[in-house]
Design a protein around this motif. Structure first.
Motif, PDB file in Angstrom:
ATOM      1  N   ALA A   8       0.826  -1.209   0.000  1.00 32.71           N
ATOM      2  CA  ALA A   8       0.000   0.000   0.000  1.00 32.71           C
ATOM      3  C   ALA A   8       0.862   1.262   0.000  1.00 32.71           C
ATOM      4  CB  ALA A   8      -0.895  -0.006   1.237  1.00 32.71           C
ATOM      5  N   GLY A   9       0.459   2.227  -0.814  1.00 30.53           N
ATOM      6  CA  GLY A   9       1.121   3.538  -0.795  1.00 30.53           C
ATOM      7  C   GLY A   9       2.455   3.603  -1.526  1.00 30.53           C
ATOM      8  N   LYS A  12       1.609   2.629  -6.766  1.00 29.86           N
ATOM      9  CA  LYS A  12       1.140   1.763  -7.861  1.00 29.86           C
ATOM     10  C   LYS A  12       0.001   2.371  -8.661  1.00 29.86           C
ATOM     11  CE  LYS A  12      -0.242  -1.732  -5.464  1.00 29.86           C
ATOM     12  NZ  LYS A  12      -0.123  -1.173  -4.120  1.00 29.86           N
ATOM     13  N   THR A  30      -7.188  -3.583  -9.377  1.00 31.46           N
ATOM     14  CA  THR A  30      -7.821  -4.776  -8.782  1.00 31.46           C
ATOM     15  C   THR A  30      -8.174  -4.561  -7.312  1.00 31.46           C
ATOM     16  OG1 THR A  30      -5.704  -5.817  -8.183  1.00 31.46           O
ATOM     17  CG2 THR A  30      -6.583  -6.306 -10.379  1.00 31.46           C
ATOM     18  N   GLY A  31      -7.438  -3.680  -6.627  1.00 30.68           N
ATOM     19  CA  GLY A  31      -7.772  -3.382  -5.233  1.00 30.68           C
ATOM     20  C   GLY A  31      -9.177  -2.796  -5.114  1.00 30.68           C
ATOM     21  N   ALA A  32      -9.596  -2.044  -6.143  1.00 34.67           N
ATOM     22  CA  ALA A  32     -10.932  -1.436  -6.125  1.00 34.67           C
ATOM     23  C   ALA A  32     -12.014  -2.520  -6.085  1.00 34.67           C
ATOM     24  CB  ALA A  32     -11.123  -0.531  -7.342  1.00 34.67           C
ATOM     25  N   TYR A  34     -11.708  -5.601  -4.634  1.00 39.63           N
ATOM     26  CA  TYR A  34     -11.763  -6.123  -3.255  1.00 39.63           C
ATOM     27  C   TYR A  34     -12.396  -5.097  -2.321  1.00 39.63           C
ATOM     28  CZ  TYR A  34      -8.853  -9.940  -4.876  1.00 39.63           C
ATOM     29  OH  TYR A  34      -8.382 -11.037  -5.567  1.00 39.63           O
ATOM     30  N   ARG A  35     -12.093  -3.832  -2.554  1.00 36.77           N
ATOM     31  CA  ARG A  35     -12.676  -2.788  -1.718  1.00 36.77           C
ATOM     32  C   ARG A  35     -14.196  -2.698  -1.911  1.00 36.77           C
ATOM     33  NH1 ARG A  35      -9.445   1.159   0.632  1.00 36.77           N
ATOM     34  NH2 ARG A  35      -7.215   0.844   0.329  1.00 36.77           N
ATOM     35  N   ALA A  97      -9.952 -10.132   1.497  1.00 36.46           N
ATOM     36  CA  ALA A  97      -9.063 -10.532   0.397  1.00 36.46           C
ATOM     37  C   ALA A  97      -8.287 -11.819   0.707  1.00 36.46           C
ATOM     38  CB  ALA A  97      -8.089  -9.402   0.073  1.00 36.46           C
ATOM     39  N   ARG A 103     -11.323 -14.589  -3.653  1.00 33.31           N
ATOM     40  CA  ARG A 103     -10.267 -14.345  -4.648  1.00 33.31           C
ATOM     41  C   ARG A 103     -10.612 -14.995  -5.987  1.00 33.31           C
ATOM     42  NH1 ARG A 103      -6.445 -11.515  -2.371  1.00 33.31           N
ATOM     43  NH2 ARG A 103      -5.393 -11.427  -4.375  1.00 33.31           N
ATOM     44  N   ARG A 129      -1.743  -7.023  -5.905  1.00 36.21           N
ATOM     45  CA  ARG A 129      -0.797  -7.723  -5.028  1.00 36.21           C
ATOM     46  C   ARG A 129      -0.293  -9.021  -5.651  1.00 36.21           C
ATOM     47  NH1 ARG A 129      -2.357  -3.621  -3.230  1.00 36.21           N
ATOM     48  NH2 ARG A 129      -2.406  -2.870  -1.090  1.00 36.21           N
ATOM     49  N   ASP A 130      -1.121  -9.613  -6.534  1.00 37.39           N
ATOM     50  CA  ASP A 130      -0.835 -10.951  -7.068  1.00 37.39           C
ATOM     51  C   ASP A 130      -0.953 -10.968  -8.585  1.00 37.39           C
ATOM     52  OD1 ASP A 130      -3.545 -10.412  -7.179  1.00 37.39           O
ATOM     53  OD2 ASP A 130      -4.154 -12.482  -6.780  1.00 37.39           O
ATOM     54  N   ILE A 131      -0.773  -9.826  -9.211  1.00 42.49           N
ATOM     55  CA  ILE A 131      -1.023  -9.735 -10.653  1.00 42.49           C
ATOM     56  C   ILE A 131       0.032 -10.499 -11.448  1.00 42.49           C
ATOM     57  CG2 ILE A 131      -1.406  -8.156 -12.591  1.00 42.49           C
ATOM     58  CD1 ILE A 131      -3.484  -8.024 -10.282  1.00 42.49           C
ATOM     59  N   ARG A 156       0.077   8.407   1.607  1.00 36.66           N
ATOM     60  CA  ARG A 156      -1.327   8.026   1.785  1.00 36.66           C
ATOM     61  C   ARG A 156      -2.065   9.053   2.649  1.00 36.66           C
ATOM     62  NH1 ARG A 156      -3.752   3.459   0.201  1.00 36.66           N
ATOM     63  NH2 ARG A 156      -2.416   3.931  -1.548  1.00 36.66           N
ATOM     64  N   ARG A 175      -2.155  -4.047   7.127  1.00 38.83           N
ATOM     65  CA  ARG A 175      -2.667  -4.599   5.872  1.00 38.83           C
ATOM     66  C   ARG A 175      -1.552  -5.334   5.107  1.00 38.83           C
ATOM     67  NH1 ARG A 175      -4.696  -1.694   1.523  1.00 38.83           N
ATOM     68  NH2 ARG A 175      -4.359   0.350   2.421  1.00 38.83           N
ATOM     69  N   ARG A 182      -0.845 -14.204   4.097  1.00 40.72           N
ATOM     70  CA  ARG A 182      -1.983 -15.091   3.799  1.00 40.72           C
ATOM     71  C   ARG A 182      -1.519 -16.289   2.954  1.00 40.72           C
ATOM     72  NH1 ARG A 182      -4.408 -10.485   0.090  1.00 40.72           N
ATOM     73  NH2 ARG A 182      -3.286 -10.975  -1.818  1.00 40.72           N
TER      74      ARG A 182
HETATM   75  O1  CDP Z   1      -4.471   1.491  -2.626  1.00 40.94           O
HETATM   76  P1  CDP Z   1      -3.882   0.528  -1.645  1.00 40.94           P
HETATM   77  O2  CDP Z   1      -2.514   0.104  -2.082  1.00 40.94           O
HETATM   78  O3  CDP Z   1      -3.981   0.972  -0.260  1.00 40.94           O
HETATM   79  O4  CDP Z   1      -4.744  -0.787  -1.682  1.00 40.94           O
HETATM   80  P2  CDP Z   1      -5.595  -1.402  -2.846  1.00 40.94           P
HETATM   81  O5  CDP Z   1      -4.749  -1.660  -4.036  1.00 40.94           O
HETATM   82  O6  CDP Z   1      -6.823  -0.609  -3.012  1.00 40.94           O
HETATM   83  O7  CDP Z   1      -5.939  -2.835  -2.229  1.00 40.94           O
HETATM   84  C1  CDP Z   1      -6.713  -2.952  -1.040  1.00 40.94           C
HETATM   85  C2  CDP Z   1      -6.546  -4.351  -0.483  1.00 40.94           C
HETATM   86  O8  CDP Z   1      -7.099  -5.287  -1.409  1.00 40.94           O
HETATM   87  C3  CDP Z   1      -5.115  -4.833  -0.269  1.00 40.94           C
HETATM   88  O9  CDP Z   1      -4.583  -4.425   0.987  1.00 40.94           O
HETATM   89  C4  CDP Z   1      -5.280  -6.342  -0.348  1.00 40.94           C
HETATM   90  O10 CDP Z   1      -5.749  -6.875   0.863  1.00 40.94           O
HETATM   91  C5  CDP Z   1      -6.384  -6.499  -1.385  1.00 40.94           C
HETATM   92  N1  CDP Z   1      -5.887  -6.815  -2.721  1.00 40.94           N
HETATM   93  C6  CDP Z   1      -5.509  -8.110  -2.979  1.00 40.94           C
HETATM   94  O11 CDP Z   1      -5.531  -8.951  -2.090  1.00 40.94           O
HETATM   95  N2  CDP Z   1      -5.121  -8.477  -4.234  1.00 40.94           N
HETATM   96  C7  CDP Z   1      -5.069  -7.579  -5.216  1.00 40.94           C
HETATM   97  N3  CDP Z   1      -4.711  -7.978  -6.434  1.00 40.94           N
HETATM   98  C8  CDP Z   1      -5.418  -6.234  -4.973  1.00 40.94           C
HETATM   99  C9  CDP Z   1      -5.805  -5.879  -3.706  1.00 40.94           C
END
Ligand code: CDP
Length: 224
Positions: A8-9, A12, A30-32, A34-35, A97, A103, A129-131, A156, A175, A182
């Motif tokens: 995070a932060g 990206k 992709t985080g959007a 999960y959010r 997540a 997932r 995170r896992d792209i 952030r 986070r 995990r």
């Molecule tokens: O913007 P920020 O980096 O804070 O987070 P985000 O990209 O919006 O992702 C939020 C949360 O979603 C992450 O902390 C992960 O827990 C989850 N996430 C994930 O597990 N796998 C991804 N490909 C993207 C997000």
């Protein structure tokens, strides 16, 4: 396909968005996704660690990423762009997540997004995170973007207009810990990722590094 992973932060989202605009590619945040699922769960009063309920929700919700700028996130017809960035969702999203069935549903959506873009002849810059490790292991170029935790927290906090950098740092470190530890698709750099540390670098610096690596890869592929 360009994959950008990192904690995070690290910058990206901003850099992925700018890179996509430069290349004329679509941006997949992709985080959007999960959010958005987490947001709906909290609004519905669900327990974010209840895998059965969360999986059913993840399979049912319709999430659309509407290209910007600014990009908007639409969940079952409702614009959730602002609420998904709030503290309630940020504190619960890593719990959601970590659930394997959630997932699976999210990865299916991400691959459908990419397939639709590729059908239109458009490339994709995907970040998460896992792209590079799980979602698009065959990506043409993979990046792992990181930065010093204090710097990530400062960025952030500034984005959110929140003066309490220490508490933002606690949130993102909690986070990152959950995301890294995990069992399924943990946060890690792919073996073939280009690693960039954005500490002390401007967005323009990082964007230039990304563009250079993409151009170098294209040149190697072109064989000249
Ligand atoms: O913007 P920020 O980096 O804070 O987070 P985000 O990209 O919006 O992702 C939020 C949360 O979603 C992450 O902390 C992960 O827990 C989850 N996430 C994930 O597990 N796998 C991804 N490909 C993207 C997000």
């Amino acid at each position: 396909m360009i994959a950008i992973d990192g904690p995070a932060g690290a910058g990206k989202s901003t850099c992925a968005r700018l890179l996509a605009a430069r290349l004329g590619y679509r941006f997949l945040d992709t985080g959007a996704l999960y959010r958005a699922v987490t947001c709906r769960a909290l609004w519905n009063g669900l327990d974010p660690s209840d895998e059965e309920a969360m999986a059913a929700l993840a399979e049912r919700v319709e999430i659309t990423l509407v290209a910007g700028p600014p990009m908007r996130v639409v969940l079952d017809g409702e614009d959730v762009t602002a609420p998904i960035r709030g503290p309630a969702v940020s504190n619960a999203v890593s719990t959601v997540a970590a659930l394997p069935r959630v997932r699976t549903a999210m990865v299916r959506q991400q691959r459908a997004f990419a397939a639709a873009a590729l059908r239109d002849g458009t490339g994709v810059v995907a970040e998460g995170r896992d792209i590079g490790t799980v979602v698009f292991p065959d990506a043409d170029v993979k990046f792992f973007l990181d930065a010093d935790p204090r710097v990530r927290a400062e960025r952030r906090a500034k984005e959110r207009g929140d003066g309490d950098v220490a508490s933002v740092q606690r949130e993102i470190e909690a986070r990152d810990k959950m995301d890294t530890e995990r069992d399924v698709a943990p946060l890690r750099a792919a073996d073939d990722a280009v690693r960039i540390d954005s500490t002390g670098k401007s967005e323009a610096d990082v964007l230039a590094e990304l563009e250079r690596a993409v151009a170098a890869r294209a040149k190697r592929r072109g064989g000249n």
